[in-house]
Design an enzyme around this catalytic site. Sequence first.
Site, PDB file in Angstrom:
ATOM      1  N   ASP B  90     -12.641  -2.483  -6.074  1.00 22.61           N
ATOM      2  CA  ASP B  90     -12.741  -3.801  -6.687  1.00 22.61           C
ATOM      3  C   ASP B  90     -14.091  -4.406  -6.280  1.00 22.61           C
ATOM      4  O   ASP B  90     -14.840  -3.806  -5.508  1.00 22.61           O
ATOM      5  CB  ASP B  90     -11.554  -4.678  -6.295  1.00 22.61           C
ATOM      6  N   GLY B  93     -14.632  -9.972  -5.261  1.00 16.47           N
ATOM      7  CA  GLY B  93     -14.500 -11.364  -5.713  1.00 16.47           C
ATOM      8  C   GLY B  93     -13.122 -11.931  -5.450  1.00 16.47           C
ATOM      9  O   GLY B  93     -12.970 -12.993  -4.832  1.00 16.47           O
ATOM     10  N   PHE B  94     -12.104 -11.203  -5.863  1.00 17.34           N
ATOM     11  CA  PHE B  94     -10.742 -11.705  -5.718  1.00 17.34           C
ATOM     12  C   PHE B  94     -10.392 -11.963  -4.261  1.00 17.34           C
ATOM     13  O   PHE B  94      -9.789 -12.992  -3.919  1.00 17.34           O
ATOM     14  CB  PHE B  94      -9.747 -10.711  -6.322  1.00 17.34           C
ATOM     15  N   ASP B 144     -16.441 -10.835 -10.364  1.00 20.11           N
ATOM     16  CA  ASP B 144     -15.928 -11.927 -11.203  1.00 20.11           C
ATOM     17  C   ASP B 144     -15.315 -12.997 -10.332  1.00 20.11           C
ATOM     18  O   ASP B 144     -15.140 -12.815  -9.125  1.00 20.11           O
ATOM     19  CB  ASP B 144     -14.860 -11.389 -12.168  1.00 20.11           C
ATOM     20  N   GLN B 186     -11.190 -12.646 -18.276  1.00 22.16           N
ATOM     21  CA  GLN B 186     -10.480 -13.741 -17.613  1.00 22.16           C
ATOM     22  C   GLN B 186      -9.888 -14.678 -18.667  1.00 22.16           C
ATOM     23  O   GLN B 186      -9.726 -14.291 -19.813  1.00 22.16           O
ATOM     24  CB  GLN B 186     -11.454 -14.497 -16.671  1.00 22.16           C
ATOM     25  N   ASP B 263      -2.565  -1.431 -10.252  1.00 24.14           N
ATOM     26  CA  ASP B 263      -2.658  -1.255  -8.796  1.00 24.14           C
ATOM     27  C   ASP B 263      -1.923  -2.405  -8.143  1.00 24.14           C
ATOM     28  O   ASP B 263      -1.837  -3.503  -8.717  1.00 24.14           O
ATOM     29  CB  ASP B 263      -4.121  -1.291  -8.312  1.00 24.14           C
ATOM     30  N   CYS B 301      15.091  11.380  -6.511  1.00 22.94           N
ATOM     31  CA  CYS B 301      13.703  11.332  -6.058  1.00 22.94           C
ATOM     32  C   CYS B 301      13.354  12.605  -5.288  1.00 22.94           C
ATOM     33  O   CYS B 301      14.167  13.130  -4.536  1.00 22.94           O
ATOM     34  CB  CYS B 301      13.495  10.097  -5.182  1.00 22.94           C
ATOM     35  N   CYS B 303      10.654  12.802  -3.202  1.00 20.59           N
ATOM     36  CA  CYS B 303       9.739  12.516  -2.082  1.00 20.59           C
ATOM     37  C   CYS B 303      10.299  13.115  -0.786  1.00 20.59           C
ATOM     38  O   CYS B 303      11.479  13.451  -0.697  1.00 20.59           O
ATOM     39  CB  CYS B 303       9.497  11.016  -1.925  1.00 20.59           C
ATOM     40  N   CYS B 306      13.407  11.327   0.604  1.00 25.41           N
ATOM     41  CA  CYS B 306      14.660  11.555  -0.130  1.00 25.41           C
ATOM     42  C   CYS B 306      15.132  13.000  -0.015  1.00 25.41           C
ATOM     43  O   CYS B 306      16.332  13.268  -0.101  1.00 25.41           O
ATOM     44  CB  CYS B 306      14.506  11.138  -1.590  1.00 25.41           C
ATOM     45  N   HIS B 332       8.090   6.784  -0.135  1.00 30.18           N
ATOM     46  CA  HIS B 332       9.095   6.782  -1.208  1.00 30.18           C
ATOM     47  C   HIS B 332       8.717   5.801  -2.315  1.00 30.18           C
ATOM     48  O   HIS B 332       8.818   6.125  -3.503  1.00 30.18           O
ATOM     49  CB  HIS B 332      10.485   6.420  -0.672  1.00 30.18           C
TER      50      HIS B 332
END
Lengths: 385, 385
Positions: B90, B93-94, B144, B186, B263, B301, B303, B306, B332
Amino acid sequence: MFEFTVQARSGRARTAQFATPRGTVQTPMFMPVGTQGTVKGISPQELTEIGSQMILGNTYHLMLRPGEALVEAHGGLPGFTAYPGPFLTDSGGFQVMSLGHMRKITEEGVVFKSHLDGSLVNLTPERSVQVQEALGADVIMAFDECPPFPAEREYIRASLERTIRWLERCLTIKRKSEQALFAIVQGGIHEDLRQRSLDLTLPFGTPGFAIGGLAVGESKEEMFPAVAFTAERLPENKPRYLMGVGHPEDLVAGIALGVDMFDCVYPTRTGRFGYALTDVGRLNMNSSAPRRQLEPIDPECDCYACRHYTRAYLAHLLRAEEMLAPRMLSLHNLRYLHRLVERAREAISRGQFTEWATEWGDTYFKGQTPEWFRKALHPETARPD
Amino acid sequence: MFEFTVQARSGRARTAQFATPRGTVQTPMFMPVGTQGTVKGISPQELTEIGSQMILGNTYHLMLRPGEALVEAHGGLPGFTAYPGPFLTDSGGFQVMSLGHMRKITEEGVVFKSHLDGSLVNLTPERSVQVQEALGADVIMAFDECPPFPAEREYIRASLERTIRWLERCLTIKRKSEQALFAIVQGGIHEDLRQRSLDLTLPFGTPGFAIGGLAVGESKEEMFPAVAFTAERLPENKPRYLMGVGHPEDLVAGIALGVDMFDCVYPTRTGRFGYALTDVGRLNMNSSAPRRQLEPIDPECDCYACRHYTRAYLAHLLRAEEMLAPRMLSLHNLRYLHRLVERAREAISRGQFTEWATEWGDTYFKGQTPEWFRKALHPETARPD
């Protein structure tokens, strides 16, 4: 079952195969500690990858939480923890002493307050064996008292004699033939008391013997002569387990004195605190130097952390308090101790253990090899074969 | 390079291949967040095993610690973190907005006090791109401003126009052709402002576009119409990335509206807090019920957790505050989101995304499917193909 087959000797050091129901292990070996049903931060798959053989579980912790019945409902520790290999459980005695509050020791057993909720708990030889049967380890330990250091000679004597009566009660109640119960030799650092404990313990002929009551605060100069004295007098054809030890130098010295099995929280605990074990001593990854070092912790090491990460990256994770840091340092440290015993086994097979251990010590102690270590590598009295 | 090839469509949902220098990824995809150069608690090998494709790194955190120069000295994030696949960073900015103290936004950029040591840091479009070039991700983001929610319409308008001028500066300074810079649309939840941002942003023709400024506190009823409006107006032949989203239901709704990339820290964060994602909602592993359940979190699952552990074991680890608990629940949860997008891709390939998503929602919401979700699955205006 539980056959112990010595394959090579080099001085008092020996390498052997120890057959357990869940697989044959190669000694000398270091056993990672899975106190609460997990080696902290490490998966069973990783344990297998780094060469762990037998995992230690703690009766004290597991009986209090989640309770042995739940572990038994999973088919014991292998089902509960998903580690498919052999396990060893301690008896709970040592941890009652170190963690339980307001404990009271009687002939019957120990009453203590749980460190979790303060409830009163009764631990006796019978209960210890029953819990260990539910936990389902391959090797279980006799319920003993490990006196603190220092303790009065008279206290140690009375305690070791009671421990013998407790051993007898353990063996009387024990039901499962697929579990080997090891007796524990006590006696502190006193040769006559060690001899007394040996005289009383050896006749029980258990499939293995532990050296207990050490690494509880005494110096290395006090501890290793007691290890030497005891190990030399234990049977040749049974495994010898030095409980709660340890540090890399302790493993090398213990192996020199004929010890086969070790366990300690040290590699995972010191890893969580940011320290990495190497042949040149312990690296403090919290210090500033590693932050700019683009090499691995140890270029000779084949653990995941050393194959993938620089010291700079791991030092960054530590500073950033990222979970991957304690995980990777614990993994590396366990692999370091496993590689150490692998190298020791190889040197024993070549009949050159003392040479290898001396060279290892020269590097590790940076030329300042302490007297206790040198003495452990060269015990005055060779055991008559 | 950066070619985006749509392979199948189902309604507005689509599945595509996105070619990056470090490998081609399959969309829709969920990107695990590796804020400080590690997906918390998870190794790169595990990320590969659970089907992670692209990992997100945070410019704000990494520029402050360890600094982008150290990451660059490792050959960028792949060398630093040992994850060999594609990365996205990223712009910083955020996180300046959410973590920096006493920030001041000017036409030039943002000045803020580091949350680590209080030092004054200057972040501009130019510096953001330079840091991202040093970090070496495959996809980098335009610098941004993401206004908070709620914000005045006038503030959002002025901010989005400045964000366009910042985008221009980012593209001017950018040097590396092996990095794709995505522009960010935005406009908050206002259609006219979204349209204004689209009108100003689309002409730059960047290799991908992000939908920013959402999931910052508005309701799902406010957010998804804004996603629908924006996604529909983004180019068909470029990836669309809905930033900082999220929850399982958000992924399914976003995919229905034509989003390709997501994300969020949610799966790892909620995992560390003891929650497990499943098709029937989020399980609270801290509650008492799982402590006695001998089944895995999710029998469907695949994973590691599991395949190896019961709920009772994981609940025990949580109570005992064992590191393996957050590690396994994070693993998981990431696998759950990866499996969710895999199932979505498969349904799109069959041309039956809406049917699959409706059925998934019926189970997930236990028959109480909210209106915003239903609307996302059935957008009134079908996009003309």
